[in-house]
Design an enzyme around this catalytic site. Sequence first.
Site, mmCIF file in Angstrom:
data_model
loop_
_atom_site.group_PDB
_atom_site.id
_atom_site.type_symbol
_atom_site.label_atom_id
_atom_site.label_comp_id
_atom_site.label_asym_id
_atom_site.label_seq_id
_atom_site.Cartn_x
_atom_site.Cartn_y
_atom_site.Cartn_z
ATOM 1 N N HIS A 250 0.827 -1.211 0.000
ATOM 2 C CA HIS A 250 0.000 0.000 0.000
ATOM 3 C C HIS A 250 0.858 1.257 0.000
ATOM 4 C CE1 HIS A 250 -3.179 -2.761 0.822
ATOM 5 N NE2 HIS A 250 -2.745 -3.050 2.037
ATOM 6 N N HIS B 269 -6.814 -4.536 -1.694
ATOM 7 C CA HIS B 269 -6.030 -5.754 -1.898
ATOM 8 C C HIS B 269 -6.451 -6.418 -3.198
ATOM 9 C CE1 HIS B 269 -6.467 -5.008 2.412
ATOM 10 N NE2 HIS B 269 -5.197 -5.307 2.454
#
Lengths: 329, 221
Positions: free
Chosen positions: A56, A215
């Site tokens: 991330h 995700h």
Amino acid sequence: MSKFLNEPRDAVVEGLRGFARCHADEVVLNERPRFVRRRNPNRNKVGVISGGGSGHEPLHAGYVGFGMLDAAVPGEVFSSPSPDQILAAAQAVAGSPGVLFIVKNYSGDVMNFEMAAEMFDGETRRVLVEDDVAVENSTYTVGRRGVAGTLVVEKIAGAAAEQGADLETCARLAEEAIARTRTMGVALGGCRVPTADRPNLEMAPGEMELGVGIHGEPGRRRVPLQKADAIVSELLDAVLQDLGTPGDEPVLLFVNGFGGTPLMELYLLYDAACRILDERKVKICRSLVGNYVTSLEMPGASVTLTRMSDPMLTLWDAPVRTPGLRWGG
Amino acid sequence: MGRMSPPDGDIAVFLHCLQAVCGELLANEAELSALDRAIGDGDHGANLCRAAHALLEAADDLSSLPLPKALERAGMLVVTSVGGASGPLYGTMLMALGRAWPQDATAGAVADVLEQAMEAVGRRGRSTVGEKTMLDVLVPAARAFRESVASGSLGAALQAMVDAADSGLAATRPMRATKGRAAYVGERSIGHLDPGAASARLCLRAVARVLCESGSKELRS
């Protein structure tokens, strides 16, 4: 999706080594157990620590520095860090004012931070970020996911801690930021974890996944691609419906890229969001556009709104010096 | 009803179980990841293989410990090597087993401890049976073992445990996930086996196979 790799399983640590070398004046990487901390921790203030799966970037390690996090704990790609890492990070930066853990609401992160807090010899508070409106909240689910709004919470709580607020106050301000922040995302394609041989989300050209998580996990529904204005309108509808009409209170508008969408298109989405919010009489007081909470190379973006109170505005504007976010004196 | 194994054989049997479990996980990495890709984020196989490597590496050290300590240490190794959600859950299970392991390890006493350990997993995950998780295998398997061991032989109890694990896994297919990452896909989780339940079944089968062999009993496949 070809990748720059040596050994796939070394991708996280090699990326972190490069990050720590590049920002050596500000951060230090501890490899075993793995965490990133400020080069010069201030143990006289509340320690603000976050962490979660890698992939991330710049979240979370990119937000370690003055005015934001004291330490960040990166797990493997899309996988929570373990309690020993979190515990070591807390011990490395925390003093008597205690530690605030900012945790994205995923079952793995929740459990690992919980075990770390049980082992830590000191005062801790934990807040759970759950800004994603795509997943319905109910008594049956684990609740909503924490996504791009995490950056807002880290900035607000980090600024408060830097100004000397105590642990209770930092936690309360973080909770307030969480309560006032909502996000919804859309993906135009998937992303591939370095150790996997296939993408997480397989999509045909001309499709989009509405309500995607960070995700590459599926969201609300798969629909044909629409014009950007229509997409932003649908995202903002969902966010505003959940957030409630802000009324006179202005909002922070945060258009976040997932890693595979050019800035030009993110600004195009931002422009659309400004026009739509203007039509709905929602006043924008602060803006942020860029790849801040990514999902590897996923093409897509999310739109976050935070209703800003005056104290939150002051904390948002407070100086911040981190590799990923930087402004003020 | 006798002991699970001779006292000085406990750690040897534990080591065999550990090796069998790790072998199963390593052999089934791709299958577990494929199950996880359908309704989660596709890393379940890789995550558990990290645990398997860590446990195999530590096998010598573990075998020098008393069994309860070895179980606790193995649990901590799982927690630190896996991360994610399955690390704390499987780790909590092993640590709970170690902390409560009976001094006199009769099959009945072990059965009680096993059931308590599964309850500890449920508390850690704030979850219960029927939510499409590893608990759908672990809880009925432990219950079947306890119920069967009270009235029959160890071999029959292990068979009952394996059968309950099989049907527990099959039962996750029509479930709508309400815990774990599969909960985020809601209705779309229906029709897929739960990867956590699948890995739990693999582990229980491996342990049952070793215990049956060490008791010279055949386990129906």
